[in-house]
Write a protein that holds these residues in place. Structure first.
Motif, PDB file in Angstrom:
ATOM      1  N   GLU A 135      49.760  26.599  35.836  1.00  8.85           N
ATOM      2  CA  GLU A 135      49.119  27.451  36.859  1.00  8.85           C
ATOM      3  C   GLU A 135      48.198  28.483  36.234  1.00  8.85           C
ATOM      4  O   GLU A 135      47.178  28.855  36.824  1.00  8.85           O
ATOM      5  CB  GLU A 135      50.186  28.176  37.688  1.00  8.85           C
ATOM      6  N   PHE A 136      48.519  28.940  35.035  1.00  7.42           N
ATOM      7  CA  PHE A 136      47.667  29.919  34.363  1.00  7.42           C
ATOM      8  C   PHE A 136      46.288  29.304  34.087  1.00  7.42           C
ATOM      9  O   PHE A 136      45.244  29.933  34.310  1.00  7.42           O
ATOM     10  CB  PHE A 136      48.345  30.383  33.067  1.00  7.42           C
ATOM     11  N   PHE A 137      46.282  28.064  33.602  1.00  9.02           N
ATOM     12  CA  PHE A 137      44.989  27.409  33.342  1.00  9.02           C
ATOM     13  C   PHE A 137      44.230  27.172  34.649  1.00  9.02           C
ATOM     14  O   PHE A 137      43.002  27.266  34.688  1.00  9.02           O
ATOM     15  CB  PHE A 137      45.181  26.105  32.564  1.00  9.02           C
ATOM     16  N   ASP A 138      44.979  26.890  35.666  1.00 14.86           N
ATOM     17  CA  ASP A 138      44.370  26.708  36.981  1.00 14.86           C
ATOM     18  C   ASP A 138      43.684  28.010  37.416  1.00 14.86           C
ATOM     19  O   ASP A 138      42.557  28.006  37.908  1.00 14.86           O
ATOM     20  CB  ASP A 138      45.503  26.334  37.960  1.00 14.86           C
ATOM     21  N   TYR A 139      44.388  29.116  37.175  1.00 12.38           N
ATOM     22  CA  TYR A 139      43.824  30.442  37.513  1.00 12.38           C
ATOM     23  C   TYR A 139      42.540  30.684  36.702  1.00 12.38           C
ATOM     24  O   TYR A 139      41.517  31.091  37.245  1.00 12.38           O
ATOM     25  CB  TYR A 139      44.875  31.539  37.234  1.00 12.38           C
ATOM     26  N   LEU A 140      42.617  30.425  35.386  1.00 14.49           N
ATOM     27  CA  LEU A 140      41.442  30.694  34.545  1.00 14.49           C
ATOM     28  C   LEU A 140      40.244  29.861  35.004  1.00 14.49           C
ATOM     29  O   LEU A 140      39.120  30.345  35.060  1.00 14.49           O
ATOM     30  CB  LEU A 140      41.750  30.365  33.083  1.00 14.49           C
ATOM     31  N   LYS A 141      40.528  28.621  35.357  1.00 14.87           N
ATOM     32  CA  LYS A 141      39.444  27.702  35.712  1.00 14.87           C
ATOM     33  C   LYS A 141      38.860  28.018  37.090  1.00 14.87           C
ATOM     34  O   LYS A 141      37.643  28.088  37.251  1.00 14.87           O
ATOM     35  CB  LYS A 141      40.021  26.282  35.719  1.00 14.87           C
ATOM     36  N   ASN A 142      39.733  28.253  38.048  1.00 15.43           N
ATOM     37  CA  ASN A 142      39.254  28.305  39.436  1.00 15.43           C
ATOM     38  C   ASN A 142      39.170  29.695  40.051  1.00 15.43           C
ATOM     39  O   ASN A 142      38.460  29.877  41.033  1.00 15.43           O
ATOM     40  CB  ASN A 142      40.164  27.445  40.328  1.00 15.43           C
ATOM     41  N   GLU A 143      39.904  30.655  39.518  1.00 12.15           N
ATOM     42  CA  GLU A 143      39.930  31.940  40.221  1.00 12.15           C
ATOM     43  C   GLU A 143      39.383  33.106  39.411  1.00 12.15           C
ATOM     44  O   GLU A 143      38.993  34.120  39.989  1.00 12.15           O
ATOM     45  CB  GLU A 143      41.384  32.284  40.613  1.00 12.15           C
ATOM     46  N   CYS A 144      39.356  32.956  38.106  1.00 13.61           N
ATOM     47  CA  CYS A 144      39.001  34.103  37.279  1.00 13.61           C
ATOM     48  C   CYS A 144      37.509  34.082  36.935  1.00 13.61           C
ATOM     49  O   CYS A 144      36.984  33.038  36.527  1.00 13.61           O
ATOM     50  CB  CYS A 144      39.852  34.034  36.014  1.00 13.61           C
ATOM     51  N   ASP A 145      36.818  35.234  37.108  1.00 12.56           N
ATOM     52  CA  ASP A 145      35.387  35.291  36.794  1.00 12.56           C
ATOM     53  C   ASP A 145      35.112  36.076  35.513  1.00 12.56           C
ATOM     54  O   ASP A 145      34.352  35.625  34.669  1.00 12.56           O
ATOM     55  CB  ASP A 145      34.625  35.997  37.939  1.00 12.56           C
ATOM     56  N   ASN A 153      37.596  33.153  26.180  1.00 14.11           N
ATOM     57  CA  ASN A 153      36.285  33.577  25.671  1.00 14.11           C
ATOM     58  C   ASN A 153      35.184  33.291  26.689  1.00 14.11           C
ATOM     59  O   ASN A 153      34.248  34.076  26.838  1.00 14.11           O
ATOM     60  CB  ASN A 153      35.964  32.880  24.347  1.00 14.11           C
ATOM     61  N   SER A 154      35.307  32.152  27.380  1.00  7.41           N
ATOM     62  CA  SER A 154      34.259  31.796  28.350  1.00  7.41           C
ATOM     63  C   SER A 154      34.225  32.797  29.514  1.00  7.41           C
ATOM     64  O   SER A 154      33.249  32.893  30.231  1.00  7.41           O
ATOM     65  CB  SER A 154      34.452  30.371  28.863  1.00  7.41           C
ATOM     66  N   LYS A 155      35.304  33.546  29.680  1.00  5.04           N
ATOM     67  CA  LYS A 155      35.322  34.581  30.737  1.00  5.04           C
ATOM     68  C   LYS A 155      34.981  35.952  30.147  1.00  5.04           C
ATOM     69  O   LYS A 155      35.189  36.985  30.785  1.00  5.04           O
ATOM     70  CB  LYS A 155      36.711  34.662  31.403  1.00  5.04           C
ATOM     71  N   GLY A 156      34.564  35.976  28.893  1.00  6.13           N
ATOM     72  CA  GLY A 156      34.107  37.232  28.296  1.00  6.13           C
ATOM     73  C   GLY A 156      35.176  38.015  27.559  1.00  6.13           C
ATOM     74  O   GLY A 156      34.904  39.108  27.043  1.00  6.13           O
TER      75      GLY A 156
END
Ligand code: FAD
Length: 686
Positions: free
Chosen positions: A132-142, A174-177
């Motif tokens: 679920e954490f990866f799901d969050y990073l991919k789909n919900e986190c900017d 890193n891709s989210k800064g």
């Protein structure tokens, strides 16, 4: 009455309540703190809210499947907190909500650091609790540009996707800064260097983060997160006391519901099924090597498995190891004293049920038998019983080569090492909370099920080789496999010719484990093709044969069910000698008769000829047959040793393609990889 009188009265009142409730109050607490073990603050699972309420300024997350990443996360967290005096929370990734994670720096202005301890599982997959954490990073986190973090990956270099999840965590963050401090740590279980990899990474990292985050370093001093309360008034047989039962429901179930709980799943590590052991036998016993076949009964439960799954067995430690550790810690006299555990940090969970006893903790809950880590020895040095031991321990623990020479190469476990360092003087000033917080939790061991769910719907078979290494005059032993050997000896009323190196309490807590083992099932992706007409090639030397015995029995069942159109079955088996360790020797003959021309078994005996012959050699000898079947769409399965065999088989397959298809090595590699992509190359290796 002044304040002092009131407080004295209150203390007397509390003592009376404690006495007359005989621990029932702790027991109630215990029930709450069992299984999910949520603390008060975790009424909410919002990470930011929990951190704010508890005053935490740093957070350590773990993505863990078997408990190793969790163990490292907890150790890191404790040391980080003690070294830099930063209140730090440690949490399972699945236990918190990341909804407000992007605002962490706004919400907690003096927030310092996030740490990620990420295990890679299976074929480069995240652990269940990290999905679920990866799901969050991919789909919900900017945007995580305010986040500074560190990451340690736990992987195994014998697998293709080495530390894939550690790398993925860094890429995604890193891709989210977010900013990675230092390097991604890479712990390698394949080389057996996890501890040293961790220590190298951590020691360098602490220097770096001290500078980057402008932190003040303090001398690391143990600060307990758990309080141990000795309850002299509660007798050991009080029903509130956990003696190793997974939780209080196992102690004295009376109502229909409580009895059903023990039989009805879903079963997992907090709620294992106590499976009766129907029978056990030795598949071979030569040169002190044993292999056990055990059958577990599922007829009284709704627990189901399917062919190719794994069964998790929950062991307990041996009498010898428990007694030796009790003795060196100076706890022998107090082994049956009832103790209660209380968390001193509202964000942490109690690791096991309370109240309990000193002995129960060492027997049922902690991993006390394996090799002792340098990290543990380093941290216990603050409790040395005398100056001489302190000098020795500092010398040993600060240099990995000296540590290896003095401790690891001698196969010392915790009690051996403590006894060696202090020359037998008791370590009776080590807080028991330190022992609980510093030793990894006892984990289940997994076994590839060797029965077929179609043929034996209500029985699980396992095939386990007993881990006993003779080093000079002593034996280094594995926990679960020696427990199985004990059960086998006890069940079959074997005579004294079967020598046991370690002995176990086979009756278990309150005599409830007699001829039973706590188990749960782990679903696996190691499966037969759904179409029985598809041919299969199986490579399984030693106990790697276990799931293939299940596959072949499944095939026989398919035949008995009228399925005439079975695909060919080619099975490569290897062991030392056809007369020594050829497991299920008679069964294969029987299977061959039943399956007739559909089944062919090819054997490799490594010690029968001058030149050692392995399954890889036999595979190469049969190149044209292997390719013929692969061209017909065969599925290719490998089971057993991950370090050498699995890699060897993979390289051999590339060679086979090269030779038979007359293609370059590069193309042959692509062809072998394509099999994996199509799920036609499956591994069950350990
Ligand atoms: P452990 O207690 O875990 O010890 C592990 C090793 O450490 C042993 O070799 C032991 O001798 C050694 N050791 C102990 N103390 C020390 C010390 N002080 N210093 C150094 N070394 C020490 N195994 C099978 O036999 N059959 C199977 O079908 C099977 N299937 C598996 C499937 C999966 C998915 C996985 C992950 C593993 C599988 N295994 C299988 C391996 C199995 O899970 C166990 O690892 C194995 O049985 C050893 O367990 P143990 O508790 O006896 O040993």
């Amino acid at each position: 009455m002044d304040v002092l009188d009131l407080s004295v009265l209150l203390a007397i009142l509390l003592a009376l309540i404690a006495y007359f409730s005989k621990g029932k109050l702790w027991a109630a607490n215990n029930d709450d703190s069992n299984s999910s073990l949520k603390s008060n603050l975790n009424n909410t699972n919002d990470l930011i809210e929990i951190m704010k309420k508890s005053g935490k300024k740093a957070v350590v997350f773990y993505g863990s499947q078997t408990g190793t990443a969790e163990d490292y996360a907890l150790k890191f967290s404790k040391e980080f907190q003690s070294k830099f005096k930063i209140p730090t929370m440690t949490t399972d990734l699945a236990d918190v909500s990341f909804e407000n994670f992007e605002n962490i720096k706004n919400e907690i202005p003096d927030f310092q650091l996030a740490a990620f301890f990420m295990a890679t599982y299976g074929e480069g997959e995240p652990t269940d609790n990290a999905v679920e954490f990866f799901d969050y990073l991919k789909n919900e986190c900017d945007d995580l540009s305010n986040l500074k973090y560190i990451c340690f990956g736990l992987g195994n270099s014998t697998y293709e996707f080495y530390n894939e999840i550690g790398k993925k965590t860094v890429n995604e963050l890193n891709s989210k800064g977010a900013t990675l401090l230092g390097n991604l740590g890479l712990g390698d279980d394949g080389k057996g260097s996890m501890d040293e990899d961790y220590l190298d990474w951590k020691d360098n990292l602490f220097d770096l983060i001290k500078d980057k985050l402008n932190l003040q370093e303090q001398t690391v001093k143990y600060e307990p997160s758990i309080q141990i309360i000795e309850n002299f008034e509660i007798p050991i047989d009080d029903l509130s006391v956990s003696l190793g039962e997974p939780n209080s429901n196992y102690i004295n179930p009376k109502s229909e519901n409580e009895i059903n709980y023990l039989k009805t799943g879903p079963f997992d590590h907090n709620h294992p099924y106590l499976a009766p052991i129907l029978n056990t036998k030795e598949l071979f016993n030569s040169n002190s090597r044993h292999c056990i076949h055990a059958e577990l009964d599922l007829s009284n439960t709704n627990l189901k498995y399917s062919t190719g799954d794994h069964v998790a067995i929950w062991p307990s430690n041996s009498n010898e190891k428990v007694n030796k550790l009790l003795s060196i810690l100076g706890l022998t006299e107090k082994k049956d004293l009832v103790i209660s555990l209380k968390t001193l940090d509202e964000t942490i969970h109690l690791p096991f049920p309370t109240p309990t006893t000193y002995e129960t903790v060492l027997r049922h809950y902690l991993e006390i038998s394996g090799s002792v880590s340098r990290q543990f020895i380093k941290s216990i040095s603050q409790f040395c019983p005398n100056e001489e031991s302190k000098i020795l321990i500092d010398e040993i623990s600060n240099d990995k080569d000296i540590y290896h020479k003095t401790i690891t190469s001698k196969y010392y476990n915790i009690s051996d090492a403590l006894e060696f360092i202090s020359k037998g003087i008791k370590w009776d000033n080590v807080p028991f909370s330190f022992i609980i917080e510093s030793i990894a939790k006892l984990q289940p061991r997994y076994y590839s099920i060797s029965s077929s769910s179609s043929m034996e719907k209500q029985t699980i078979h396992i095939t386990a080789v007993v881990e006993q290494q003779k080093i000079d005059e002593t034996y280094v032993t594995g926990v679960t496999t020696n427990l199985l050997l004990n059960i086998k000896k006890n069940q079959n009323k074997d005579d004294d010719s079967l020598k046991l190196i370690d002995t176990f309490d086979l009756e278990g807590p309150r005599n409830k484990f007699h001829n039973k083992l706590p188990i749960h099932i782990r679903r696996s992706t190691f499966k037969l093709p759904s179409n029985p007409a598809i041919p299969i090639i199986m490579i399984g030397p030693g106990t790697g044969a276990a799931p293939f015995r299940g596959f072949i029995r499944e095939k026989i069942k398919q035949l008995e069910n009228g399925n005439e159109n079975l695909g060919e079955i080619l099975f490569f088996f290897g062991c030392r000698n056809s007369t020594e360790d050829f497991i299920y020797k008679d069964e294969w003959i029987d299977y061959s008769k039943k399956l007739d021309k559909k089944f062919k078994m090819i054997t490799a005996f490594s010690r029968e000829t001058d030149k050692k012959v392995y399954v890889q050699d036999k595979l190469l000898e049969n190149s044209s047959k292997v390719v013929e079947l692969l061209d017909k769409g065969a599925f290719f399965y490998v089971c057993g040793d991950a370090a050498n065999m699995a890699r060897g088989v993979q390289n051999t397959l590339v060679k086979i393609y090269q030779n038979e298809k007359k293609v370059t090595q590069e193309l042959a590699l692509t062809m072998a990889k394509q099999l994996r992509v199509n799920n036609r190359y499956q591994e069950d290796v350990w």
